[in-house]
Design an enzyme around this catalytic site. Structure first.
Site, mmCIF file in Angstrom:
data_model
loop_
_atom_site.group_PDB
_atom_site.id
_atom_site.type_symbol
_atom_site.label_atom_id
_atom_site.label_comp_id
_atom_site.label_asym_id
_atom_site.label_seq_id
_atom_site.Cartn_x
_atom_site.Cartn_y
_atom_site.Cartn_z
ATOM 1 N N THR A 47 58.689 75.208 38.828
ATOM 2 C CA THR A 47 59.037 73.921 39.432
ATOM 3 C C THR A 47 60.467 73.922 39.924
ATOM 4 O O THR A 47 60.756 73.504 41.053
ATOM 5 C CB THR A 47 58.845 72.791 38.404
ATOM 6 O OG1 THR A 47 57.522 72.834 37.892
ATOM 7 C CG2 THR A 47 59.096 71.432 39.045
ATOM 8 N N THR A 48 61.391 74.391 39.080
ATOM 9 C CA THR A 48 62.803 74.420 39.440
ATOM 10 C C THR A 48 63.045 75.366 40.604
ATOM 11 O O THR A 48 63.992 75.192 41.373
ATOM 12 C CB THR A 48 63.658 74.825 38.227
ATOM 13 O OG1 THR A 48 63.317 73.978 37.125
ATOM 14 C CG2 THR A 48 65.143 74.674 38.506
ATOM 15 N N TYR A 110 46.793 66.788 40.969
ATOM 16 C CA TYR A 110 46.116 66.042 42.040
ATOM 17 C C TYR A 110 44.609 65.957 41.827
ATOM 18 O O TYR A 110 44.087 64.894 41.515
ATOM 19 C CB TYR A 110 46.428 66.589 43.434
ATOM 20 C CG TYR A 110 45.852 65.690 44.514
ATOM 21 C CD1 TYR A 110 46.374 64.417 44.719
ATOM 22 C CD2 TYR A 110 44.760 66.083 45.266
ATOM 23 C CE1 TYR A 110 45.819 63.566 45.658
ATOM 24 C CE2 TYR A 110 44.201 65.234 46.209
ATOM 25 C CZ TYR A 110 44.732 63.985 46.402
ATOM 26 O OH TYR A 110 44.174 63.135 47.322
ATOM 27 N N TYR A 136 51.642 75.438 30.552
ATOM 28 C CA TYR A 136 52.723 74.507 30.901
ATOM 29 C C TYR A 136 52.137 73.112 31.008
ATOM 30 O O TYR A 136 51.343 72.816 31.894
ATOM 31 C CB TYR A 136 53.366 74.947 32.215
ATOM 32 C CG TYR A 136 54.545 74.117 32.678
ATOM 33 C CD1 TYR A 136 55.177 73.192 31.848
ATOM 34 C CD2 TYR A 136 55.045 74.281 33.965
ATOM 35 C CE1 TYR A 136 56.262 72.451 32.287
ATOM 36 C CE2 TYR A 136 56.133 73.555 34.415
ATOM 37 C CZ TYR A 136 56.736 72.637 33.573
ATOM 38 O OH TYR A 136 57.805 71.904 34.019
ATOM 39 N N ARG A 141 54.469 65.180 35.962
ATOM 40 C CA ARG A 141 54.332 65.732 37.310
ATOM 41 C C ARG A 141 52.877 65.921 37.715
ATOM 42 O O ARG A 141 52.529 65.754 38.873
ATOM 43 C CB ARG A 141 55.055 67.089 37.401
ATOM 44 C CG ARG A 141 56.558 66.971 37.544
ATOM 45 C CD ARG A 141 57.146 68.336 37.878
ATOM 46 N NE ARG A 141 58.595 68.290 37.996
ATOM 47 C CZ ARG A 141 59.259 68.195 39.143
ATOM 48 N NH1 ARG A 141 58.602 68.124 40.294
ATOM 49 N NH2 ARG A 141 60.579 68.185 39.156
ATOM 50 N N LYS A 164 54.766 75.843 27.176
ATOM 51 C CA LYS A 164 55.977 75.095 27.530
ATOM 52 C C LYS A 164 55.593 73.625 27.434
ATOM 53 O O LYS A 164 54.818 73.125 28.244
ATOM 54 C CB LYS A 164 56.453 75.451 28.938
ATOM 55 C CG LYS A 164 57.677 74.645 29.377
ATOM 56 C CD LYS A 164 58.080 74.961 30.807
ATOM 57 C CE LYS A 164 59.256 74.092 31.237
ATOM 58 N NZ LYS A 164 59.648 74.327 32.664
ATOM 59 N N ILE A 206 62.550 76.617 27.913
ATOM 60 C CA ILE A 206 62.534 77.028 29.317
ATOM 61 C C ILE A 206 63.351 75.973 30.029
ATOM 62 O O ILE A 206 62.925 74.834 30.173
ATOM 63 C CB ILE A 206 61.101 77.172 29.853
ATOM 64 C CG1 ILE A 206 60.396 78.313 29.108
ATOM 65 C CG2 ILE A 206 61.109 77.439 31.353
ATOM 66 C CD1 ILE A 206 58.955 78.537 29.502
#
Length: 298
Positions: A47-48, A110, A136, A141, A164, A206
């Site tokens: 993501t980052t 989604y 994760y 999100r 995570k 993380i």
């Protein structure tokens, strides 16, 4: 006990863009800085790293650059998650061929899915690669939460080794630790909850924070493991103002701004993310300045 991919600080590394695509020279520079300043792993194209707006060619080049630059000094873990299971398998196989040490796979978003769907999704992915996988869970999100009972089922799969956990729900983290034990290692996915997760048996973080404070983040965790709990706790609390500034807008908008201010040429995020708003950027600058971090690489 499952394979431990890393223990300590794993940096969810940002990706620099310029007019030609990914600025691999600047990315290599940050990878080296991370390793030289104590991080225990690097997570690329997460993501980052803005993987959702990178082309397949850019992802391959960035992952390859990370693997080559690290040269075995720390594990490289590639983010290959998505909401198309067959595409996740394709990307995971490609990352394996590029030489990464593990995979970070976010829940589908989604189109979402049920908990049964999560089990089937991760199961078929795990069967398709030999690499260790970190689940994760970041429902803020994706809209999908990996429930503790689902973690228990997934922990029975040999190469699903960790999670995570970024739900922000410490009760959920505790329940996962209780149910799964050493069959599913836990990494904090929130920089403001590193110590609480460690206290529940977590192996590390993380981190977004470690993009700009790698040694500090590593040392905080190491202090905890060395039994210096009071020192580690103070470090966690002292980091909170900067952590707050780094999440004052959607990640990775602020961390990219921070990297620019400490001496990197990291550009701005790709649309639909935008440059950081001036008022929040000023607060970020103030926090970096308090630490003596403004332009400190130059």
């Amino acid at each position: 006990m499952k394979k431990i991919l890393f223990k300590g600080c794993g940096t969810a590394i940002s990706t620099p863009f310029d007019e030609n695509g990914v600025n691999l020279k600047e990315f290599e520079r940050l990878v080296n800085f991370q390793i030289e300043n104590g991080v225990d792993a690097i997570i690329v194209c997460g993501t980052t790293g803005e993987s959702s707006t990178m082309t397949e060619e850019e992802k391959d080049a960035t992952i390859s650059c990370a693997v080559k630059t690290a040269n075995g000094r720390v594990p490289i873990i590639a983010g290959t998650g998505g909401n198309n299971t067959m595409k996740v398998i394709e990307n995971s196989k490609k990352a394996e061929a590029l030489g990464v040490d593990g995979l970070l796979i976010v829940t589908p978003y989604y189109n979402k899915c049920t908990q049964k769907g999560l089990i089937e999704h991760y199961k078929i992915i795990a069967e398709s690669v030999s690499l260790p996988i970190i689940l994760y869970s970041v429902s803020s999100r994706t809209g999908v939460n990996i429930l503790p009972e689902t973690c228990l089922e997934l922990s029975k799969i040999d190469n699903i080794v960790a999670i995570k956990e970024a739900s922000g729900n410490l009760s959920q983290v505790a329940e996962i630790a209780h149910l799964c034990g050493d069959n599913l290692h836990i990494y904090s996915g929130n920089d403001d909850q590193i110590l609480p997760v460690l206290s529940l048996g977590g192996l590390g973080v993380i981190s977004v924070l470690s993009n700009v404070k790698p040694q500090y983040t590593h040392d905080m965790i190491q202090n905890f493991f060395d039994g210096h709990i009071e020192k580690a706790t103070k470090m966690q609390l002292d980091a909170l103002p900067l952590v707050k500034a780094l999440f004052s807008e959607v990640n990775p908008i602020p961390v990219k701004a921070a990297l620019n201010h400490i001496g990197y040429n990291y550009g701005i995020p790709r649309l639909p993310l935008t440059k950081m708003s001036s008022d929040k950027e000023q607060k970020l600058i103030e926090e970096l300045d308090k630490l003596g971090y403004l332009g400190y690489l130059g």
